[in-house]
Design a protein around this motif. Structure first.
Motif, PDB file in Angstrom:
ATOM      1  N   ASN A   1       0.847  -1.194   0.000  1.00 21.22           N
ATOM      2  CA  ASN A   1       0.000   0.000   0.000  1.00 21.22           C
ATOM      3  C   ASN A   1       0.884   1.246   0.000  1.00 21.22           C
ATOM      4  N   GLY A   2       0.431   2.294  -0.695  1.00 18.53           N
ATOM      5  CA  GLY A   2       1.224   3.521  -0.746  1.00 18.53           C
ATOM      6  C   GLY A   2       0.339   4.741  -0.890  1.00 18.53           C
ATOM      7  N   GLY A   3       0.265   5.279  -2.102  1.00 16.06           N
ATOM      8  CA  GLY A   3      -0.520   6.494  -2.315  1.00 16.06           C
ATOM      9  C   GLY A   3      -1.720   6.314  -3.227  1.00 16.06           C
ATOM     10  N   GLN A   4      -1.829   5.143  -3.870  1.00 17.30           N
ATOM     11  CA  GLN A   4      -2.930   4.931  -4.803  1.00 17.30           C
ATOM     12  C   GLN A   4      -4.155   4.361  -4.083  1.00 17.30           C
ATOM     13  N   PHE A   5      -5.320   4.821  -4.488  1.00 16.29           N
ATOM     14  CA  PHE A   5      -6.564   4.373  -3.865  1.00 16.29           C
ATOM     15  C   PHE A   5      -7.637   4.254  -4.933  1.00 16.29           C
ATOM     16  N   PHE A   6      -8.743   3.600  -4.585  1.00 11.48           N
ATOM     17  CA  PHE A   6      -9.837   3.488  -5.537  1.00 11.48           C
ATOM     18  C   PHE A   6     -11.178   3.701  -4.853  1.00 11.48           C
ATOM     19  N   ILE A   7     -12.136   4.118  -5.648  1.00 17.08           N
ATOM     20  CA  ILE A   7     -13.515   4.327  -5.196  1.00 17.08           C
ATOM     21  C   ILE A   7     -14.403   3.363  -5.969  1.00 17.08           C
ATOM     22  N   SER A   8     -15.171   2.552  -5.252  1.00 15.64           N
ATOM     23  CA  SER A   8     -16.114   1.670  -5.933  1.00 15.64           C
ATOM     24  C   SER A   8     -17.414   2.442  -6.152  1.00 15.64           C
ATOM     25  N   TYR A   9     -17.830   2.538  -7.399  1.00 13.19           N
ATOM     26  CA  TYR A   9     -19.045   3.300  -7.710  1.00 13.19           C
ATOM     27  C   TYR A   9     -20.269   2.382  -7.796  1.00 13.19           C
ATOM     28  N   GLU A  10     -20.030   1.066  -7.783  1.00  5.19           N
ATOM     29  CA  GLU A  10     -21.080   0.066  -7.639  1.00  5.19           C
ATOM     30  C   GLU A  10     -20.535  -1.031  -6.726  1.00  5.19           C
ATOM     31  N   LYS A  11     -21.416  -1.835  -6.173  1.00  3.25           N
ATOM     32  CA  LYS A  11     -20.989  -2.948  -5.339  1.00  3.25           C
ATOM     33  C   LYS A  11     -20.013  -3.816  -6.130  1.00  3.25           C
ATOM     34  N   THR A  12     -18.880  -4.108  -5.526  1.00  6.59           N
ATOM     35  CA  THR A  12     -17.809  -4.822  -6.218  1.00  6.59           C
ATOM     36  C   THR A  12     -17.288  -5.972  -5.365  1.00  6.59           C
ATOM     37  N   GLN A  13     -17.096  -7.110  -5.994  1.00  3.30           N
ATOM     38  CA  GLN A  13     -16.532  -8.284  -5.334  1.00  3.30           C
ATOM     39  C   GLN A  13     -15.081  -8.423  -5.766  1.00  3.30           C
ATOM     40  N   LEU A  14     -14.178  -8.388  -4.780  1.00  2.79           N
ATOM     41  CA  LEU A  14     -12.759  -8.514  -5.081  1.00  2.79           C
ATOM     42  C   LEU A  14     -12.190  -9.764  -4.397  1.00  2.79           C
ATOM     43  N   PRO A  15     -11.109 -10.322  -4.956  1.00  4.18           N
ATOM     44  CA  PRO A  15     -10.496 -11.510  -4.351  1.00  4.18           C
ATOM     45  C   PRO A  15      -9.987 -11.220  -2.944  1.00  4.18           C
ATOM     46  N   THR A  16     -10.055 -12.214  -2.097  1.00  8.45           N
ATOM     47  CA  THR A  16      -9.541 -12.070  -0.732  1.00  8.45           C
ATOM     48  C   THR A  16      -8.155 -12.690  -0.585  1.00  8.45           C
TER      49      THR A  16
END
Length: 277
Positions: free
Chosen positions: A210-225
């Motif tokens: 982790n560093g300085g990049q981030f994201f915003i989910s604009y719809e419900k999103t399923q990501l790998p765990t």
């Protein structure tokens, strides 16, 4: 027939015998040539497949979309891009993005809630940051905002198939920039579900990436765990419509579901204040 003609004919006869005596390319050699050609094709294809594709700090998408302008150049609009309604043309990228040697102390954010306003070329996006659940991440975000790390920086990636996010936070615009330090995962959902409006960290495959990049989910999103998931450190309280507007225009061809946004959006500055009870 003259002696000169006889000698010429004899030379042609000998050359013909020589050519006839030369062995054709053996089946083994043919196989080796074919194998080498196949390996070359596999190598080229593998170079694209091997690129980490999933929300890493060091971006991501196969380089299908045109690469943003190099640092310090006029950003403007890339070929195929068009401004969305209410958006301004993005500014030039930073000539020399800032780097820091020391990770901010998480105590600065622990147990606290903060509000942030992200000023962009398409309007303001308001955030609420959860220092209780993600103290290290929030401390880093606050520090980078105060230092003007993202002023300015483009949101370099939008996805719209299965994963619904806008990824920002890299001043280089390349998707591989970082602030000079890294840290671990906090508050990643065990089920891998990121509700609409989630504010989360992008990272490399390294859990400490982790560093300085981030994201915003604009719809419900399923990501790998696998690997620990991705830190949720806040949520959007206002301006999610801006993210949806950018996402609706998708990414530049040919991979329109993941890549550089057709409609550009850049962060101009970020302001953060502590939210009082």
């Amino acid at each position: 027939m003259t002696k000169q003609q006889e000698r010429a004919r004899e030379r042609r006869r000998q050359q013909g015998q020589q050519r006839a005596a030369e062995p054709p390319v053996s089946e083994t050699k043919k196989d080796m040539q074919l194998f080498a050609a196949i390996l070359a094709v596999i190598f080229v294809i593998g170079a694209f497949i091997a690129v980490p594709h999933f929300l890493p700090k060091g971006d991501t998408a196969p380089k299908a979309a045109p690469t943003p302008a190099a640092s310090g150049e006029n950003a403007g609009l890339q070929e195929g891009q068009q401004l969305a309604a209410g958006c301004e043309e993005p500014p030039a990228l930073q000539k020399t993005p800032k780097h820091f040697d020391k990770l901010p102390d998480k105590k600065a954010a622990a147990g606290k809630t903060f509000v942030a306003t992200v000023h962009t070329t398409c309007g303001d996006i308001a955030l609420e940051l959860d220092g209780a659940k993600a103290p290290q991440t929030v401390a880093s975000f606050n520090f980078l905002a105060k230092e003007g790390y993202w002023a300015p920086s483009p949101c370099h990636r939008v996805t719209s198939s299965g994963i619904f996010v806008l990824q920002c936070g890299d001043p280089t615009g390349s998707g591989s920039g970082d602030p000079g330090y890294g840290f671990g995962i906090e508050n990643a959902p065990k089920d891998g579900v990121y509700p609409a409006g989630s504010l989360a960290m992008a990272r490399t495959q390294d859990p400490n990436g982790n560093g300085g990049q981030f994201f915003i989910s604009y719809e419900k999103t399923q990501l790998p765990t696998q690997g620990g998931g991705y830190t949720i450190f806040g949520k959007v309280t206002k301006g999610l419509d801006i993210v949806k507007k950018i996402a609706s225009h998708k990414a530049l061809p040919p991979q329109t579901t993941d890549g550089t946004p057709v409609s550009p959006i850049s962060i101009l500055s970020v302001e953060v204040t502590e939210k009082k009870a």
